[in-house]
Design a protein around this motif. Structure first.
Motif, PDB file in Angstrom:
ATOM      1  N   TYR A 140       8.296  13.069   0.298  1.00  0.00           N
ATOM      2  CA  TYR A 140       7.144  13.398   1.122  1.00  0.00           C
ATOM      3  C   TYR A 140       7.022  14.901   1.347  1.00  0.00           C
ATOM      4  O   TYR A 140       8.020  15.616   1.458  1.00  0.00           O
ATOM      5  CB  TYR A 140       7.234  12.692   2.474  1.00  0.00           C
ATOM      6  N   LYS A 193      -0.407  11.576   2.451  1.00  0.00           N
ATOM      7  CA  LYS A 193      -1.574  11.884   1.618  1.00  0.00           C
ATOM      8  C   LYS A 193      -2.748  12.349   2.476  1.00  0.00           C
ATOM      9  O   LYS A 193      -3.491  13.272   2.096  1.00  0.00           O
ATOM     10  CB  LYS A 193      -1.970  10.643   0.810  1.00  0.00           C
ATOM     11  N   LEU A 194      -2.905  11.741   3.642  1.00  0.00           N
ATOM     12  CA  LEU A 194      -4.001  12.093   4.541  1.00  0.00           C
ATOM     13  C   LEU A 194      -3.910  13.554   4.983  1.00  0.00           C
ATOM     14  O   LEU A 194      -4.920  14.253   5.056  1.00  0.00           O
ATOM     15  CB  LEU A 194      -3.981  11.168   5.766  1.00  0.00           C
ATOM     16  N   THR A 200       4.971   2.380   3.175  1.00  0.00           N
ATOM     17  CA  THR A 200       3.568   2.408   2.742  1.00  0.00           C
ATOM     18  C   THR A 200       2.719   3.200   3.724  1.00  0.00           C
ATOM     19  O   THR A 200       1.830   3.976   3.330  1.00  0.00           O
ATOM     20  CB  THR A 200       3.015   0.977   2.619  1.00  0.00           C
ATOM     21  N   ILE A 201       2.982   3.040   5.005  1.00  0.00           N
ATOM     22  CA  ILE A 201       2.235   3.769   6.029  1.00  0.00           C
ATOM     23  C   ILE A 201       2.521   5.265   5.941  1.00  0.00           C
ATOM     24  O   ILE A 201       1.606   6.098   6.015  1.00  0.00           O
ATOM     25  CB  ILE A 201       2.590   3.234   7.435  1.00  0.00           C
ATOM     26  N   LYS A 212       3.429   6.961   3.315  1.00  0.00           N
ATOM     27  CA  LYS A 212       2.766   7.485   2.115  1.00  0.00           C
ATOM     28  C   LYS A 212       1.295   7.767   2.395  1.00  0.00           C
ATOM     29  O   LYS A 212       0.749   8.792   1.981  1.00  0.00           O
ATOM     30  CB  LYS A 212       2.895   6.480   0.965  1.00  0.00           C
ATOM     31  N   THR A 213       0.665   6.846   3.111  1.00  0.00           N
ATOM     32  CA  THR A 213      -0.752   7.014   3.460  1.00  0.00           C
ATOM     33  C   THR A 213      -0.947   8.220   4.365  1.00  0.00           C
ATOM     34  O   THR A 213      -1.879   9.019   4.178  1.00  0.00           O
ATOM     35  CB  THR A 213      -1.279   5.743   4.163  1.00  0.00           C
ATOM     36  N   LEU A 254      -6.885   3.015   8.087  1.00  0.00           N
ATOM     37  CA  LEU A 254      -5.999   3.857   8.887  1.00  0.00           C
ATOM     38  C   LEU A 254      -6.579   5.259   9.086  1.00  0.00           C
ATOM     39  O   LEU A 254      -6.570   5.808  10.188  1.00  0.00           O
ATOM     40  CB  LEU A 254      -4.620   3.942   8.219  1.00  0.00           C
ATOM     41  N   LYS A 255      -7.113   5.831   8.019  1.00  0.00           N
ATOM     42  CA  LYS A 255      -7.700   7.172   8.082  1.00  0.00           C
ATOM     43  C   LYS A 255      -8.851   7.212   9.093  1.00  0.00           C
ATOM     44  O   LYS A 255      -8.914   8.097   9.950  1.00  0.00           O
ATOM     45  CB  LYS A 255      -8.197   7.584   6.698  1.00  0.00           C
ATOM     46  N   LEU A 285      -4.615  -1.350   6.918  1.00  0.00           N
ATOM     47  CA  LEU A 285      -4.123  -0.093   6.362  1.00  0.00           C
ATOM     48  C   LEU A 285      -5.235   0.693   5.667  1.00  0.00           C
ATOM     49  O   LEU A 285      -5.237   1.922   5.687  1.00  0.00           O
ATOM     50  CB  LEU A 285      -2.988  -0.374   5.371  1.00  0.00           C
ATOM     51  N   ASN A 286      -6.201  -0.013   5.098  1.00  0.00           N
ATOM     52  CA  ASN A 286      -7.308   0.653   4.401  1.00  0.00           C
ATOM     53  C   ASN A 286      -8.185   1.469   5.354  1.00  0.00           C
ATOM     54  O   ASN A 286      -8.911   2.375   4.918  1.00  0.00           O
ATOM     55  CB  ASN A 286      -8.180  -0.375   3.672  1.00  0.00           C
TER      56      ASN A 286
END
Length: 302
Positions: A159, A126-127, A119-120, A122-123, A256-257, A253-254
């Protein structure tokens, strides 16, 4: 037989926890004993012997406190000497180290307690797609070499910007988590120093990254699939890591960015980071071996 033949005045041996070899040494030796504690959490989260060495060498002031509080060692019998594993890091950290990759990268380190890293990733993937600040960056994903909780391997083909660290890739893809594979630690300095950012779970890599003054995002998530928060809360050797000014603890996680952007824009005061790190890991200015010799001389004349 060796003990009886040599009748040593001092016995020095590495000790992690309640290993049989350490127990046998302590049981048969009626002389002075010096145990070299090498791992960060050995004195606070591992089982130990009822019979203890008289003297120990530890990472730093934090582990000295743990030796007194949890293991009942006498203060005068505890010596600070860091660990020889990291000695080379201090010698070369201010030098230019040849890069292993031709592109900019974020180093993502897996801790032994592997929690929902897909999950991390993937985040993060995308970032990079969305961020001008991280344009042309890659994620170097380094699985823990002896990870036993990787029930499913991450499909790297899913990825756009994630690569498995080449040193680990072969064993990881073969599902070989055997400790027979011992990564060459000479590989680490370039990997860490040349990263623009380090992301890691609670692991000694936090300290290794700090030696190189790297901006480090420490994962402290607390949800149904990630338990990093519990580890940061319950393992005393991980207490107050946020006092190291190169570190930000990411708790959700929300966010993280936002945490990554905050960290990338953070100013690093190397003297301050070094001063704070000394609490966790002592660095002898004369080197591990020479300092160990001074410790031995002191013990023999005690």
């Amino acid at each position: 037989k060796i003990f009886y033949k040599l009748n040593p005045d001092l016995v020095i041996f590495p000790m992690q926890d309640s290993h049989l070899l350490a127990y046998e040494i302590l049981k048969i030796s009626n002389k002075k004993t010096l145990a070299l504690i090498d791992n960060w959490d050995n004195l606070s989260s591992r089982g130990t012997h009822i019979i203890k060495p008289k003297y120990i060498s530890v990472w730093g002031k934090q582990t000295k406190n743990h030796a007194i509080k949890y293991q009942n060692f006498q203060k005068k019998n505890i010596f600070l000497n860091g660990t020889p594993r990291f000695e080379k890091y201090f010698l070369i950290r201010n030098k230019k180290i040849k890069k292993k990759f031709k592109f900019k990268y974020i180093l993502f380190l897996e801790s032994f307690g592997n929690h929902n890293n897909e999950t991390i990733l993937k985040t993060l993937d995308k970032l990079i797609d969305e961020s001008l600040l991280l344009k042309n960056h890659k994620i170097i994903y380094r699985p823990h070499p002896w990870q036993i909780r990787n029930l499913t391997k991450i499909n790297i083909q899913k990825y756009s910007h994630v690569l498995i660290d080449p040193q680990i890739a072969k064993n990881y893809l073969k599902d070989d988590n055997s400790t027979k594979f011992q990564p060459d630690i000479n590989y680490y300095p370039s990997l860490i120093k040349n990263a623009d950012l380090v992301i890691t779970g609670p692991t000694s890599m936090v300290i290794e990254s700090t030696i190189f003054f790297k901006k480090t995002l420490l994962l402290g998530f607390n949800d149904q699939e990630c338990f990093y928060h519990d580890e940061l809360t319950n393992y005393v050797h991980l207490e107050k890591l946020e006092t190291l000014k190169n570190i930000i603890v990411s708790k959700n996680l929300n966010y993280l960015k936002d945490d990554i952007y905050k960290l990338l824009n953070k100013k690093i005061n190397k003297k301050n980071v070094d001063k704070k790190r000394e609490f966790y890991l002592f660095n002898s200015r004369i080197g591990y071996s020479k300092n160990l010799r001074l410790i031995v001389d002191k013990i023999l004349h005690d």
